[in-house]
Design an enzyme around this catalytic site. Structure first.
Site, PDB file in Angstrom:
ATOM      1  N   THR A 119      -9.566 -11.365  24.668  1.00  0.00           N
ATOM      2  CA  THR A 119      -9.662 -10.985  23.258  1.00  0.00           C
ATOM      3  C   THR A 119      -8.890  -9.699  22.958  1.00  0.00           C
ATOM      4  OG1 THR A 119     -11.260 -10.223  21.603  1.00  0.00           O
ATOM      5  CG2 THR A 119     -11.840  -9.842  23.873  1.00  0.00           C
ATOM      6  N   ASP A 120      -8.550  -9.507  21.685  1.00  0.00           N
ATOM      7  CA  ASP A 120      -7.895  -8.262  21.262  1.00  0.00           C
ATOM      8  C   ASP A 120      -8.850  -7.065  21.325  1.00  0.00           C
ATOM      9  OD1 ASP A 120      -9.535  -8.989  19.128  1.00  0.00           O
ATOM     10  OD2 ASP A 120      -7.963  -8.919  17.608  1.00  0.00           O
ATOM     11  N   GLU A 121     -10.166  -7.360  21.370  1.00  0.00           N
ATOM     12  CA  GLU A 121     -11.133  -6.251  21.282  1.00  0.00           C
ATOM     13  C   GLU A 121     -11.101  -5.332  22.491  1.00  0.00           C
ATOM     14  OE1 GLU A 121     -14.970  -7.076  19.936  1.00  0.00           O
ATOM     15  OE2 GLU A 121     -14.316  -8.573  18.498  1.00  0.00           O
ATOM     16  N   TYR A 146     -19.943  -6.150  24.417  1.00  0.00           N
ATOM     17  CA  TYR A 146     -19.148  -7.389  24.534  1.00  0.00           C
ATOM     18  C   TYR A 146     -17.716  -7.075  24.958  1.00  0.00           C
ATOM     19  CZ  TYR A 146     -15.911 -11.025  23.037  1.00  0.00           C
ATOM     20  OH  TYR A 146     -14.877 -11.926  23.006  1.00  0.00           O
ATOM     21  N   LYS A 150     -15.529  -7.959  28.418  1.00  0.00           N
ATOM     22  CA  LYS A 150     -14.278  -8.739  28.426  1.00  0.00           C
ATOM     23  C   LYS A 150     -13.174  -7.895  29.073  1.00  0.00           C
ATOM     24  CE  LYS A 150     -13.432 -12.303  27.047  1.00  0.00           C
ATOM     25  NZ  LYS A 150     -13.527 -13.663  27.628  1.00  0.00           N
TER      26      LYS A 150
END
Ligand code: NAD
Ligand code: DAU
Length: 333
Positions: A119-121, A146, A150
């Site tokens: 993910t970009d997060e 979260y 990741k």
């Protein structure tokens, strides 16, 4: 092909996309069927092409056997919702980190190709006026439990590539929308609120920007990486929607559904402000381009189709709605 988390939102769309556009594959899905996984997401697919194993990616003997019997692993399984990670981070640490470690050890033992979906997060967030976008070399700075888990899983994959020479690629994608997305997430929550006669709910001021991409565009990118991506590399996936904020998205949903208003509710603690993706490498090296790119927000066509899907598939989401809204009510959202 072994697909982890294939009964979830993106994984199930990926399996459907694979059968429709890459018929040479036969697919095994392994999924724990958490609250986010749904066997119905794979309904109607031919049994001679797709088999389903209910299981946990942290189960090392199971993963060893499934990986040994596969030529390729595409790893989607994760705990995926930020708000849940604020209530209880442990399932995120376990599935996202221990589960990814378990898969890495299995692909290492059996020398099987892996694609890790991220993910970009992991990059944290940007100021609204920051001219930079996230690239493959942006430093990691995750904000929530979260996104930290990741990020941890990405680091493990990169370390296993470098230290053990596993055959792997990584992709970091921005916010997806489309059919089969769990109704806890922003877009389907608002659509199903309106379909249920409830008011749509916007966190805080709604100035946050997510670089929205249709799930089919994400999955065409993953297949291109499987076919032509260079082993050991990371690819950023994004559709250049980094100018659309949550307020604009909720207002577009209201417009498309003939809804009069929405309400502001409690903001998410630690809420990331803006994500923006630079997918030049994917576009120039692999020739990828998103298909959902229409007009001002780039989302009108994709959102209209998504709204129709939730309208046509009330049986799919109705039973979960009360429970999801009770959970949000406890948080003042
Ligand atoms: P989702 O929550 O809809 O689906 C996750 C699936 O994984 C579910 O079917 C769940 O049952 C399964 N699962 C969870 N824990 C498991 C375990 N221990 N063992 C086996 N299966 C397990 O998530 P999603 O939105 O489809 O996201 C899929 C992947 O894509 C995740 O890795 C996520 O981080 C990543 N991603 C998501 C987005 C997005 O916008 N949704 C964007 C970029 C990347
Ligand atoms: O950026 C990729 C990520 O996108 C993925 O890694 C995650 O798995 C996925 O859940 C998603 O994370 P977000 O936290 O950005 O998505 P979510 O749908 O929860 O929220 C999107 C934005 O909308 C966010 O700024 C919070 C806001 N929001 C959310 C809900 C549920 C609201 O304003 N109202 C809501 O009711």
């Amino acid at each position: 092909m072994l697909v982890t988390g294939g009964a979830g939102f993106i994984g199930a769309n990926f399996v459907r996309h694979t059968l429709a556009h890459h018929p040479g594959y036969s697919v095994t899905v392994v999924d724990k069927l958490t609250y986010a996984g749904n066997r119905a997401n794979l309904a109607g697919l031919p049994e001679d092409k797709v088999s389903f194993v209910e299981g946990d990616i942290c189960d090392a003997p199971l993963m060893d056997q499934l990986v040994r019997d596969s030529d390729l692993v595409v790893h989607f399984a994760a705990e995926s919702h930020n708000d849940n990670s604020l209530d209880d981070p442990w399932p995120f640490v376990n599935t996202n980190i221990v589960g990814t470690y378990t898969i890495l050890e299995a692909v290492r033992r059996h020398d099987v190709r892996l694609h890790h979906v991220s993910t970009d997060e992991v990059f944290g967030d940007l100021a609204l006026d920051d001219p930079h976008r996230f690239t493959e070399t942006t430093a990691y700075a995750p904000s929530s439990p979260y996104s930290a888990t990741k990020a941890g899983s990405d680091h493990l994959v990169r370390a296993w590539i470098r230290s053990f020479g596993i055959k792997a690629t990584v992709s970091n994608c921005s916010n997806n929308y489309g059919p089969y997305q769990h109704i806890e997430k922003f877009i389907p929550r608002q659509i199903t609120n309106i379909l249920s006669g409830l008011t749509p709910k916007l966190y805080g001021t709604g100035e946050q920007v997510r670089d929205w991409i249709h799930v089919d565009d994400h999955n065409t990118a993953v297949h291109l990486i499987l076919d032509k991506g260079r082993l050991g590399e990371t690819y950023i996936i994004g559709a250049d929607n980094d100018h659309v904020n949550n307020k604009q998205v909720i207002e577009l949903i209201c417009e498309l559904m003939g809804q009069d208003g929405y309400e502001h509710v409690a903001d998410r603690p630690g809420h990331d402000l803006r994500y923006a993706m630079d997918s030049t490498k994917l576009r120039e090296e692999l020739g990828w381009a998103p298909q959902y790119t229409d007009n001002d927000t780039g989302m009108r066509e994709g959102l209209s189709q998504t709204i129709e899907w939730y309208r046509d598939n009330e049986d799919w989401w109705r039973t979960a709605k009360d429970g999801v809204e009770k959970q949000y009510a406890k948080r003042g959202q």
